[in-house]
Design an enzyme around this catalytic site. Structure first.
Site, PDB file in Angstrom:
ATOM      1  N   TYR A 933      -5.500   3.232  -2.232  1.00 15.46           N
ATOM      2  CA  TYR A 933      -4.630   2.182  -1.711  1.00 15.46           C
ATOM      3  C   TYR A 933      -5.299   0.809  -1.828  1.00 15.46           C
ATOM      4  O   TYR A 933      -4.613  -0.209  -1.908  1.00 15.46           O
ATOM      5  CB  TYR A 933      -4.268   2.464  -0.251  1.00 15.46           C
ATOM      6  CG  TYR A 933      -3.392   1.404   0.346  1.00 15.46           C
ATOM      7  CD1 TYR A 933      -2.100   1.203  -0.128  1.00 15.46           C
ATOM      8  CD2 TYR A 933      -3.856   0.584   1.375  1.00 15.46           C
ATOM      9  CE1 TYR A 933      -1.288   0.213   0.399  1.00 15.46           C
ATOM     10  CE2 TYR A 933      -3.053  -0.408   1.914  1.00 15.46           C
ATOM     11  CZ  TYR A 933      -1.769  -0.583   1.420  1.00 15.46           C
ATOM     12  OH  TYR A 933      -0.972  -1.575   1.945  1.00 15.46           O
ATOM     13  N   ARG A 968       1.100   4.199  -0.483  1.00 16.92           N
ATOM     14  CA  ARG A 968       1.922   4.195   0.722  1.00 16.92           C
ATOM     15  C   ARG A 968       3.274   4.869   0.507  1.00 16.92           C
ATOM     16  O   ARG A 968       4.099   4.884   1.415  1.00 16.92           O
ATOM     17  CB  ARG A 968       2.106   2.748   1.215  1.00 16.92           C
ATOM     18  CG  ARG A 968       0.826   2.146   1.818  1.00 16.92           C
ATOM     19  CD  ARG A 968       0.357   2.968   3.006  1.00 16.92           C
ATOM     20  NE  ARG A 968      -0.827   2.417   3.650  1.00 16.92           N
ATOM     21  CZ  ARG A 968      -2.064   2.850   3.477  1.00 16.92           C
ATOM     22  NH1 ARG A 968      -2.302   3.843   2.633  1.00 16.92           N
ATOM     23  NH2 ARG A 968      -3.075   2.305   4.109  1.00 16.92           N
ATOM     24  N   TYR A1049      -9.178   5.966   6.405  1.00 24.69           N
ATOM     25  CA  TYR A1049      -8.178   6.110   7.467  1.00 24.69           C
ATOM     26  C   TYR A1049      -8.514   7.272   8.393  1.00 24.69           C
ATOM     27  O   TYR A1049      -8.299   7.196   9.597  1.00 24.69           O
ATOM     28  CB  TYR A1049      -6.798   6.311   6.835  1.00 24.69           C
ATOM     29  CG  TYR A1049      -5.730   6.711   7.822  1.00 24.69           C
ATOM     30  CD1 TYR A1049      -5.253   5.790   8.754  1.00 24.69           C
ATOM     31  CD2 TYR A1049      -5.202   7.992   7.842  1.00 24.69           C
ATOM     32  CE1 TYR A1049      -4.286   6.146   9.678  1.00 24.69           C
ATOM     33  CE2 TYR A1049      -4.221   8.358   8.759  1.00 24.69           C
ATOM     34  CZ  TYR A1049      -3.772   7.432   9.662  1.00 24.69           C
ATOM     35  OH  TYR A1049      -2.809   7.783  10.584  1.00 24.69           O
TER      36      TYR A1049
END
Length: 1086
Positions: A933, A968, A1049
């Protein structure tokens, strides 16, 4: 009193008081008080750091004077690293010539060139060989060292007591590179392993040079050539390097070691592990094998005697620390080998493993070539010097991590495998005092460490516990439940129309299931976009409920008009965005396209229907069937790049046909038709404008926003239908079914609407992407769900309109709040699953409209979209090894997480600069880029695409490896790379490319973390245990481009950052990619 005060103040660490001892008593008090009140900040001053500033220290690199020694202690790159750290560096003139490093190279790196005496007088001297008498100067190098200086070199203190005595007289601090403990944390500075690696490789090269045949087997016109057979004894660093080199050259390789772990490593390299019948563990301390029993040695000798008659080349590496090398092959064994065979003795310096070895010599004994060189690393001087330099620079950085001062603390009390262990083991002399050998560390693992089972092994054990009976029973129970449910629907069906609609729904769901599974992952983004457009068929429901003249005349008609308007935004915007994405996948070499010809079937379908309608035929159900089949074809068309544009065209035809058929059924008057046309035209114009202006990097938030429109349209349609149908409930046998479907559709639409808006806010940056974990959120969600379900009771029991509309309004509000609380608790990195789930919700909302309006087209299309979103959600969850409930409820951890203490990561990372990265790229022939990402966020796809183009033109094999959840939304990275002009045929999915990493020279990891985290496979207690990841660490070299060493994350440390084949290129992804592109272009143009 004055003397006492003097003692106190001079012993104080505060510089303020250090000069007060000579003052008179009264003056002391006066100055003391004045200073205290005017300079109070000095009392809070931080303590002075220990050590000496780097800028005050000089590192000396003398020329090696040992006979035939070609290595140098520091390469120019190593000098550059030390200068960057703050050291001053001086290099003896000609020190690097034998290693192909000129004095100019060192000057460019920041070093000064001086004579031997000046260099040896430096504060810190780094050498390869231990100090010895310099014949040119006529003095021992130890006598030229600076008093109280520091020396880093190979020392072998047990064999050189006289040298230690000389160094002691100079009060030298000595770090012996040969004494670096062989523990995990010290792998980066284990010089013995670095040199052994080179020796193992060089041994195979020398053997090949003196062997009279090919290593690899060949079949030629002149005859068949058998492959060479090689036996390697010793599975340490050198032995494994030999095995890897020999196997890559095509030989049949056999490996022997007394340690089970070493045999496993031989096997992993493709070599055949050899074992004796007698079971005895050879695990020893310090990375070496222990001495074996007499019985084992006899069995070993028998095996070796047999192998000597079969193999062509023998390479032996067996050493016992501090002792003479064991003789493993006697004269009789060697003479039994075939003439022309070659033996290489890597233990020659310690006496040799072959009875016939002559250390330092190459000779032939009865037709058998013996290679007994003791300087193999020096025969690859450039590579050996580079690795040794890396070992030294990493060691200096590790033992003295302070950014300003050089300082390390030597302690006799330390734990095994820690930095204290490394320092104490390496330092053999401190300020002239011999402190070798190091004391025994605490917490030494007893015996061979128990190998922790991998996640795959634990999963296999778990699967083995499920008996065939239990497995079959589980399957049978699932089918029993499904068939029972179907029977229940049949019994509860109020009329034949409902049963027919359920049949349509079931068949459409099955078709959608099999169709969506055929879509290639690279086209998942266009798939979601086209399903978004098709879900705009909620406009059918709005059109069916619209009324009035030029304007709606009732509340229900107004809600219906709004639903049609909103749905039109989806239709026009969705199809245009899909077309834009598909156009990006075009390659310059693709044949021309004539997509405008698809107007022919579209015109035939819609025009033919209008003609039939004008002629009095009622074929609306056939039109719905044709439209539904076109929508199926739209999804099926996206299975390949070659049919993707056809799929988008079929989707447009299907939606156009469905809308035309709906208008044909309604037969609106001119004024109402104008109202319908105006609402849809306005919505379509807005959708086209948005789709035309949106950047592809913003596609996820656009999809989320469009999902919210579908949800809102479903809510409006359901409420409008209830208002319109309410007067007929008393006489309608299917009234209860209509009410249930209206209630269910309102609930699903409300969750979809608000959840999509929250997802949009997070993706657009309007809301924080971090999960919002409200206290008691699970109880809150459970309460909202219970209230929503409970609301259907008064809705169904009380026939009054007020109660009904109040219940629908309440469930709309409750579901909207639930959509917010659910989606807010999900972090930004889980958005791929959120978007696919919302996509599925929009399909089920469309199905609810189909049942509500008894419309086959809405039911078919809703089932397609619902199954599409469900399958994509399943794919995303499998890619993270997490359950859907875990993601939706804002949970952490995978289904394989054991729940114990996570594995501790030890070691140091290696940082490189742009020039180092360019060198690694230049030397690599096969490169895989694994973006994450971070690439999307930095919008770095354009410089990367240009970089790939230049590297491909240079003849390098460059490909991309994409993880399913890297982005995403599904397929986002594929679209971004296509936008930048990267050909889709070099962009591969994780399952397609994972098996290629071991044969890849270099992997560039750009902005990815969790998707390349080896803890998923190595640590059963990790919260990402079992998650499928890109196995980048299995490649030969890895460059990780990130802002920092921070976690991803999942908040899990990444072990690959500390692996020996990984280099960290830290910085902003966009700037780094731009710089790499510029550097490669500069190099390319030269």
């Amino acid at each position: 009193m004055a003397n006492l005060l003097k003692t106190v103040v001079t012993g104080c660490s505060c510089p303020l008081l250090s000069n007060l001892g000579s003052c008179k008593g009264l003056r002391v008090k006066k100055d003391f008080l004045r200073t205290f009140y005017t300079h109070q900040e000095l009392w809070c001053k931080a303590p002075v750091k220990p050590g000496i500033p780097y800028k005050q220290l000089t590192v000396g690199v003398p020329k090696e004077i040992f006979q035939n020694e070609k290595r140098v202690a520091l390469s120019p790159a190593g000098v550059q690293n030390l200068v960057k750290q703050g050291f001053n560096v001086v290099v003896e003139s000609g020190a690097g010539e034998a290693s192909k490093f000129s004095d100019d190279h060192y000057r460019v790196a920041g070093a000064q060139i001086q004579g031997a005496k000046e260099v040896l007088a430096s504060d810190l001297v780094v050498k390869v060989r231990a100090p010895m008498v310099n014949p040119t100067l006529g003095v021992h190098e130890a006598d030229l060292l600076k008093t109280s200086g520091t020396l880093i070199s190979f020392i072998y203190p047990a064999q050189n007591p006289e040298l230690l005595n000389k160094l002691s007289q100079r009060k030298t601090t000595v770090l012996a590179m040969d004494q670096v403990p062989r523990v995990t944390i010290a792998q980066g500075y284990d010089a013995l392993s670095s040199m052994a690696n080179i020796a193992g490789y060089k041994a195979v090269v020398l053997a090949a040079n003196h062997f009279g045949r090919f290593f690899t087997g060949q079949i030629t016109a002149a005859g068949k050539v058998p492959p060479a057979k090689i036996l390697i004894v010793g599975g340490g660093v050198a032995g494994l390097a030999s095995a890897g080199a020999a196997k890559s050259m095509g030989a049949i390789v056999r490996g022997f070691d007394t340690r089970a772990a070493a045999l496993e490593q031989f096997k992993s390299l493709g070599a055949e592990p050899l074992e004796v019948d007698l079971k005895e563990s050879g695990e020893g301390q310090g990375g070496y094998a222990k001495e074996m029993s007499k019985e084992f040695i006899e069995a070993e000798m028998k095996l070796f005697a047999q192998q000597c008659k079969e193999v062509d080349i023998l390479i032996s590496t067996a050493l016992i620390p501090g002792k003479k090398a064991p003789v493993l092959f006697n004269k009789e064994m060697i003479e039994s080998m075939k003439e022309g065979s070659v033996v290489v003795d890597l233990a020659a310096e310690a006496g040799g493993n072959f009875e016939t070895t002559k250390p330092g010599e190459l000779y032939i004994h009865k037709g058998i070539t013996h290679i007994g060189y003791t300087d193999l690393p020096s025969r690859m001087a450039t590579q050996a010097s580079t690795l040794y330099s890396n070992n030294i620079t990493k060691l200096l950085k590790a033992i003295s991590p302070d950014k300003d001062n050089f300082y390390f603390d030597v302690k006799d009390d330390f734990d095994f495998g820690t930095m204290g262990h490394v320092i104490r083991g390496t330092v053999v002399m401190k300020d002239g005092k011999v402190i070798f050998p190091a004391p025994t560390p605490k917490n030494i693992p007893q015996g061979a460490p128990v190998k922790q089972k991998t996640v795959a092994e634990l999963e296999a054990e778990k699967a083995a516990t499920i008996t065939p009976f239990r497995k079959t029973m589980s399957t049978a129970s699932a089918y029993t439940a499904g068939l029972t449910g179907i029977l229940g629907l049949g019994i509860a069906a109020p009329n034949l129309a409902f049963s027919q609609m359920v049949t349509t729904f079931g068949l459409a769901g099955i078709v959608g299931y099999h169709t969506v599974w055929g879509v290639t992952p690279a086209l998942h983004s266009p798939l979601m976009s086209v399903t978004n457009a098709i879900s705009g068929l909620t406009a059918v429901g709005g059109l069916a409920l619209m009324g009035g003249h030029l304007y709606p005349s009732t509340t229900s008609q107004g809600l219906a008009a709004l639903a049609a308007f909103i749905s039109s935004v989806n239709i026009a915007g969705g199809f245009l965005v899909t077309q834009r994405m598909l156009d990006m996948f075009k390659r310059p070499t693709d044949p021309p396209e004539y997509n405008y010809l698809y107007l022919l079937p579209a015109g035939t379908f819609v025009g033919g229907y209008l003609a039939a309608l004008y002629s009095g035929y009622n074929i609306e159900q056939i039109m719905y069937l044709g439209s539904g089949l076109c929508c199926v074809g739209a999804l099926a068309g996206l299975s390949t790049q070659g049919t993707a544009r056809l799929g988008n065209a079929l989707g447009m035809i299907g939606v156009a046909g469905g809308l035309a058929a709906t208008l044909g059924v309604l037969k609106p008057g001119p004024e109402l038709l104008a109202q319908m046309s105006g609402a849809m035209a306005l919505g379509g114009t807005i959708g086209l404008t948005i789709a035309k202006r949106i950047q592809i990097s913003d596609l996820p938030q656009l999809v989320a926003a469009f999902h919210s429109l579908v949800g809102l349209a479903a809510v409006l349609t359901c409420i409008a239908e209830y208002i319109i149908e309410y007067p007929h409930f008393a006489t309608d046998a299917a009234a209860n079914l209509t009410k249930i479907v209206a209630y269910l559709g309102t609930y699903i639409g409300g969750v979809t609407f608000s959840g999509s808006l929250i997802a949009y806010g997070k993706l657009q940056g309007l809301l924080k992407s971090a999960p919002l974990l409200l206290p008691g959120r699970h109880l809150l969600n459970a309460g909202l769900l219970a209230a929503s379900v409970g609301g259907i009771i008064p809705f169904m029991v009380d026939p009054s309109f007020t109660t009904g509309i109040t219940c629908l309004g309440s469930v709309s509000a409750l579901s909207a709040v639930m959509g917010v609380t659910l989606t807010a608790a999900i972090g930004g990195a889980d958005m791929p699953v959120v978007i696919t789930v919302l996509n599925s919700y929009s399909g089920w909302a469309l199905c609810a409209e189909g049942f509500l309006l008894n419309n086959n087209l809405l039911t078919i299309v809703g089932a397609l979209i619902g199954s599409s979103g469900a399958i994509l959600s399943y794919i995303m969850c499998v890619a993270m090894n997490r359950s859907l409930a875990n993601v939706i409820l804002g949970g952490y951890g995978t289904t394989s997480t054991a729940g114990g203490k996570p594995m501790e990561i030890s070691g140091t990372h290696t940082e490189i600069n742009l020039d180092n990265a360019i060198d690694m790229i230049r030397e690599a022939n096969s490169i895989i880029i694994t973006p994450g990402y971070g690439l999307c966020a930095a919008k770095a796809q354009y410089p990367i695409a240009d970089l790939v183009k230049m590297l491909t033109e240079q003849g390098k094999k460059v490909r991309f490896g994409i993880h399913p959840v890297a982005g995403r939304m599904p397929g986002q990275l594929n679209v971004l790379l296509a936008e930048a002009g990267v050909p889709y045929d070099i962009v591969l999915e994780m399952d397609e490319i994972n098996h290629d990493f071991p044969d890849t020279d270099l992997v560039l990891v750009i902005g990815a973390n969790d998707t390349v985290n080896s803890a998923a496979q190595e640590d059963p207690n990790s919260i990402i245990a079992g998650m499928p990841v890109l196995e980048v660490w299995k490649s030969k070299q890895v460059i990780v481009m990130k802002r920092s060493l921070g976690v991803g994350y999942a908040a899990v440390d990444n072990p690959i950052f500390y692996k020996p084949n990984t280099a960290m290129l830290l910085g902003d992804a966009k700037k780094t990619c731009d710089a790499l592109q510029a550097k490669v272009r500069e190099s390319y143009q030269k």
